[in-house]
Motif scaffolding. Structure first.
Motif, PDB file in Angstrom:
ATOM      1  N   GLY A  34       0.636  -1.334  -0.085  1.00  0.00           N
ATOM      2  CA  GLY A  34      -0.018  -0.172   0.047  1.00  0.00           C
ATOM      3  C   GLY A  34       0.766   1.307  -0.006  1.00  0.00           C
ATOM      4  O   GLY A  34       0.212   2.157  -0.403  1.00  0.00           O
ATOM      5  N   VAL A  35       2.128   1.201   0.801  1.00  0.00           N
ATOM      6  CA  VAL A  35       2.842   2.570   0.693  1.00  0.00           C
ATOM      7  C   VAL A  35       3.283   2.900  -0.800  1.00  0.00           C
ATOM      8  O   VAL A  35       3.607   3.887  -0.939  1.00  0.00           O
ATOM      9  CB  VAL A  35       4.007   2.435   1.584  1.00  0.00           C
ATOM     10  CG1 VAL A  35       4.936   3.456   1.621  1.00  0.00           C
ATOM     11  CG2 VAL A  35       3.557   1.983   3.035  1.00  0.00           C
ATOM     12  N   ASP A  36       3.626   1.772  -1.449  1.00  0.00           N
ATOM     13  CA  ASP A  36       4.197   2.023  -2.882  1.00  0.00           C
ATOM     14  C   ASP A  36       3.005   2.675  -3.800  1.00  0.00           C
ATOM     15  O   ASP A  36       3.511   3.253  -4.653  1.00  0.00           O
ATOM     16  CB  ASP A  36       4.754   0.687  -3.527  1.00  0.00           C
ATOM     17  CG  ASP A  36       3.649  -0.320  -3.496  1.00  0.00           C
ATOM     18  OD1 ASP A  36       2.592  -0.230  -2.784  1.00  0.00           O
ATOM     19  OD2 ASP A  36       3.719  -1.263  -4.280  1.00  0.00           O
ATOM     20  N   VAL A  37       1.931   2.365  -3.501  1.00  0.00           N
ATOM     21  CA  VAL A  37       0.906   2.919  -4.378  1.00  0.00           C
ATOM     22  C   VAL A  37       0.574   4.350  -3.998  1.00  0.00           C
ATOM     23  O   VAL A  37       0.248   5.300  -4.716  1.00  0.00           O
ATOM     24  CB  VAL A  37      -0.499   2.100  -4.125  1.00  0.00           C
ATOM     25  CG1 VAL A  37      -1.505   2.815  -4.916  1.00  0.00           C
ATOM     26  CG2 VAL A  37      -0.403   0.588  -4.579  1.00  0.00           C
ATOM     27  N   GLY A  38       0.678   4.708  -2.480  1.00  0.00           N
ATOM     28  CA  GLY A  38       0.538   5.960  -1.959  1.00  0.00           C
ATOM     29  C   GLY A  38       1.562   6.827  -2.666  1.00  0.00           C
ATOM     30  O   GLY A  38       1.155   8.015  -3.092  1.00  0.00           O
ATOM     31  N   LEU A  39       2.767   6.329  -2.615  1.00  0.00           N
ATOM     32  CA  LEU A  39       3.911   7.389  -3.175  1.00  0.00           C
ATOM     33  C   LEU A  39       3.641   7.598  -4.576  1.00  0.00           C
ATOM     34  O   LEU A  39       4.014   8.822  -5.025  1.00  0.00           O
ATOM     35  CB  LEU A  39       5.121   6.568  -2.923  1.00  0.00           C
ATOM     36  CG  LEU A  39       5.799   6.412  -1.385  1.00  0.00           C
ATOM     37  CD1 LEU A  39       6.894   5.510  -1.272  1.00  0.00           C
ATOM     38  CD2 LEU A  39       5.992   7.915  -0.784  1.00  0.00           C
ATOM     39  N   LEU A  40       3.323   6.421  -5.205  1.00  0.00           N
ATOM     40  CA  LEU A  40       3.120   6.732  -6.804  1.00  0.00           C
ATOM     41  C   LEU A  40       1.921   7.759  -6.865  1.00  0.00           C
ATOM     42  O   LEU A  40       2.162   8.515  -7.951  1.00  0.00           O
ATOM     43  CB  LEU A  40       2.823   5.363  -7.389  1.00  0.00           C
ATOM     44  CG  LEU A  40       2.406   5.466  -8.753  1.00  0.00           C
ATOM     45  CD1 LEU A  40       3.956   5.766  -9.608  1.00  0.00           C
ATOM     46  CD2 LEU A  40       2.082   3.793  -9.420  1.00  0.00           C
ATOM     47  N   GLY A  41       0.956   7.673  -6.125  1.00  0.00           N
ATOM     48  CA  GLY A  41      -0.210   8.538  -6.249  1.00  0.00           C
ATOM     49  C   GLY A  41       0.165   9.783  -5.889  1.00  0.00           C
ATOM     50  O   GLY A  41      -0.208  10.726  -6.612  1.00  0.00           O
ATOM     51  N   ILE A  42       1.208  10.277  -4.860  1.00  0.00           N
ATOM     52  CA  ILE A  42       1.516  11.313  -4.656  1.00  0.00           C
ATOM     53  C   ILE A  42       2.548  11.945  -5.735  1.00  0.00           C
ATOM     54  O   ILE A  42       2.481  13.214  -5.917  1.00  0.00           O
ATOM     55  CB  ILE A  42       2.352  11.481  -3.255  1.00  0.00           C
ATOM     56  CG1 ILE A  42       1.329  11.182  -1.890  1.00  0.00           C
ATOM     57  CG2 ILE A  42       3.156  12.778  -3.064  1.00  0.00           C
ATOM     58  CD1 ILE A  42       2.010  10.688  -0.722  1.00  0.00           C
ATOM     59  N   ALA A  43       3.373  11.006  -6.217  1.00  0.00           N
ATOM     60  CA  ALA A  43       4.193  11.433  -7.393  1.00  0.00           C
ATOM     61  C   ALA A  43       3.458  11.997  -8.645  1.00  0.00           C
ATOM     62  O   ALA A  43       3.620  13.049  -8.969  1.00  0.00           O
ATOM     63  CB  ALA A  43       5.087  10.288  -7.869  1.00  0.00           C
ATOM     64  N   VAL A  44       2.433  11.243  -8.932  1.00  0.00           N
ATOM     65  CA  VAL A  44       1.477  11.575 -10.003  1.00  0.00           C
ATOM     66  C   VAL A  44       0.973  12.822  -9.768  1.00  0.00           C
ATOM     67  O   VAL A  44       0.595  13.538 -10.795  1.00  0.00           O
ATOM     68  CB  VAL A  44       0.464  10.313 -10.350  1.00  0.00           C
ATOM     69  CG1 VAL A  44      -0.598  10.937 -11.405  1.00  0.00           C
ATOM     70  CG2 VAL A  44       1.320   9.139 -10.853  1.00  0.00           C
ATOM     71  N   TYR A  45       0.278  12.993  -8.488  1.00  0.00           N
ATOM     72  CA  TYR A  45      -0.308  14.345  -8.121  1.00  0.00           C
ATOM     73  C   TYR A  45       0.394  15.565  -8.452  1.00  0.00           C
ATOM     74  O   TYR A  45       0.173  16.330  -9.130  1.00  0.00           O
ATOM     75  CB  TYR A  45      -0.744  14.163  -6.530  1.00  0.00           C
ATOM     76  CG  TYR A  45      -1.377  15.560  -6.301  1.00  0.00           C
ATOM     77  CD1 TYR A  45      -2.933  15.952  -6.354  1.00  0.00           C
ATOM     78  CD2 TYR A  45      -0.592  16.523  -5.374  1.00  0.00           C
ATOM     79  CE1 TYR A  45      -3.441  17.071  -5.829  1.00  0.00           C
ATOM     80  CE2 TYR A  45      -1.277  17.828  -4.992  1.00  0.00           C
ATOM     81  CZ  TYR A  45      -2.530  18.051  -5.312  1.00  0.00           C
ATOM     82  OH  TYR A  45      -3.170  19.001  -4.692  1.00  0.00           O
ATOM     83  N   TYR A  46       1.680  15.504  -7.915  1.00  0.00           N
ATOM     84  CA  TYR A  46       2.622  16.716  -8.175  1.00  0.00           C
ATOM     85  C   TYR A  46       3.186  16.879  -9.356  1.00  0.00           C
ATOM     86  O   TYR A  46       3.340  18.046  -9.964  1.00  0.00           O
ATOM     87  CB  TYR A  46       3.677  16.678  -7.207  1.00  0.00           C
ATOM     88  CG  TYR A  46       3.226  17.162  -5.623  1.00  0.00           C
ATOM     89  CD1 TYR A  46       3.003  18.521  -5.205  1.00  0.00           C
ATOM     90  CD2 TYR A  46       3.063  16.135  -4.677  1.00  0.00           C
ATOM     91  CE1 TYR A  46       2.590  18.850  -4.212  1.00  0.00           C
ATOM     92  CE2 TYR A  46       2.407  16.345  -3.378  1.00  0.00           C
ATOM     93  CZ  TYR A  46       2.332  17.752  -3.269  1.00  0.00           C
ATOM     94  OH  TYR A  46       2.223  17.903  -1.687  1.00  0.00           O
ATOM     95  N   LEU A  47       3.294  15.762 -10.325  1.00  0.00           N
ATOM     96  CA  LEU A  47       3.909  15.863 -11.442  1.00  0.00           C
ATOM     97  C   LEU A  47       2.655  16.459 -12.425  1.00  0.00           C
ATOM     98  O   LEU A  47       3.062  17.046 -13.505  1.00  0.00           O
ATOM     99  CB  LEU A  47       4.229  14.646 -12.264  1.00  0.00           C
ATOM    100  CG  LEU A  47       5.694  13.984 -11.402  1.00  0.00           C
ATOM    101  CD1 LEU A  47       5.994  12.659 -11.843  1.00  0.00           C
ATOM    102  CD2 LEU A  47       6.657  14.798 -11.757  1.00  0.00           C
TER     103      LEU A  47
END
Length: 366
Positions: A34-47
């Motif tokens: 779940g942490v990996d998906v969260g980090l990926l989501g955060i990265a997509v949000y800011y990018l």
């Protein structure tokens, strides 16, 4: 040549997908579930987050902040009242007659609702159909073209219909011609979620360069605003919000959510309540993701802390619909923020002018 281009595109897509797959697999091997998906989501949000428009356009539309040095030195430049649907309680909403009513009463800021017809034309209209305005049976104007509805009287059910006879729908281009000629600022509320209305708004701004300094675009759906501003980042955007917008058609602080959209279908109603809860948690982030320069808050969802939150981010906060005189004083004196109102009656400075005029007339008589 065509084969080479196709091979290049295919290879690029392949390597991008391979990289993402490898990256996610690595995260899953290293990080807890779940942490990996969260980090990926955060990265997509800011990018993918959009950049804000030119600040001069925002200030040209919404004026200076009331607490700013400019707002204190030039209080007349501070936006206070915005005529919701062209003051829809006083004149038939979203019509040229309503816009003229506002201009005649020195209101230089209006809000308009815009949706598309079958032939692609943009008209000022809040509802999907015309039943409420006409008492008729047209339930979806998307199925109609301009020639078939342009002569319908949309003031037939208005309380002041005796003052406004034979009032017709107004095209956006006609409204803009009138408003811009009178230097009236506006908020364009986009209704509908089809590509036609998005492209129509983009084409409207592209054909009228001065509109960037006179109009902001708002919608309840952040994805619609995102699509508009991604293609034209200089458009000033705003997000509208009220609680329970998925499950209920109406909301106020006294009664809470009322008039459920699917009250007779309990599973669907329950699912929409869950959507309401998620929306309440996510809408602020969505507004920042689309780089909204303003938020339009339901008056019963606004508070000093909410206004301060947005003000600290450099985002304007506007209330709707503020109709009672005491509510208008609260927004002006306590929240110090502009508001949308369905009526121009009860505006504090208007009442002050009337009292001043009466005093002058009394002294003249003496």
């Amino acid at each position: 040549m065509f084969l080479a281009i196709f091979t290049f595109i295919y290879s690029s897509i392949y390597y991008v997908i391979s990289f993402l797959f490898t990256f996610i697999s690595t995260l899953q091997a290293v990080l807890p579930l779940g942490v990996d998906v969260g980090l990926l989501g955060i990265a997509v949000y800011y990018l993918t987050r959009l950049r804000k428009p030119d600040q001069s356009n925002v200030e040209s539309i919404f004026g200076p902040e009331p607490r700013s040095q400019e707002g204190i030195m030039y209080p007349d430049r501070v936006v206070k009242c915005i005529a919701h649907r062209g003051a829809g309680f006083d004149a038939p909403e979203n019509t040229l007659e309503a816009l003229k009513y506002c201009v005649e009463r020195d209101c230089n800021f209006v809000e308009l609702d815009v949706r598309t017809l079958k032939d692609g034309q943009l008209v000022l209209l809040h509802d999907q159909g015309l039943e409420r305005l006409t008492g008729g049976t047209i339930t979806d104007v998307k199925m109609m073209d301009w020639d078939s509805i342009k002569n319908i009287d949309v003031g037939a059910t208005h309380p002041n219909r005796h003052q406004f006879k034979e009032v017709h729908l107004c095209r956006l281009e006609d409204a803009l011609d009138y408003l811009l000629s009178n230097e009236v600022r506006m908020i364009i509320d986009v209704k509908g979620e089809d590509k036609q209305v998005i492209n129509g708004i983009l084409d409207t701004f592209a054909s009228r360069p001065n509109l960037y300094k006179f109009a902001a675009v708002t919608t309840f759906n952040p994805f619609i605003l995102y699509q508009i501003r991604k293609k034209d980042p200089q458009i000033v955007g705003a997000i509208s919000y009220r609680p329970y917008c998925f499950s209920a058609q109406d909301y106020d602080a006294e009664n809470g959510p009322s008039n459920p959209r699917f009250g007779e279908r309990l599973p669907l109603h329950a699912a929409l309540r869950v959507a309401d809860a998620l929306h309440a948690l996510a809408w602020r982030r969505a507004a920042r993701w689309a780089a909204a320069s303003a938020v339009l808050l339901h008056k019963d969802a606004a508070s000093p802390s909410e206004v301060f939150y947005w003000r600290s981010l450099g985002v304007r906060c506007v209330g709707w619909c503020v109709n009672r005189p005491l509510e208008k004083l609260y927004w002006r004196g306590v929240l110090k923020a502009p508001y949308l109102s369905n009526t121009l009656m009860g505006e504090p400075e208007v009442e002050e002018r009337r009292d001043f005029t009466k005093d002058c007339e009394t002294q003249t008589d003496k």
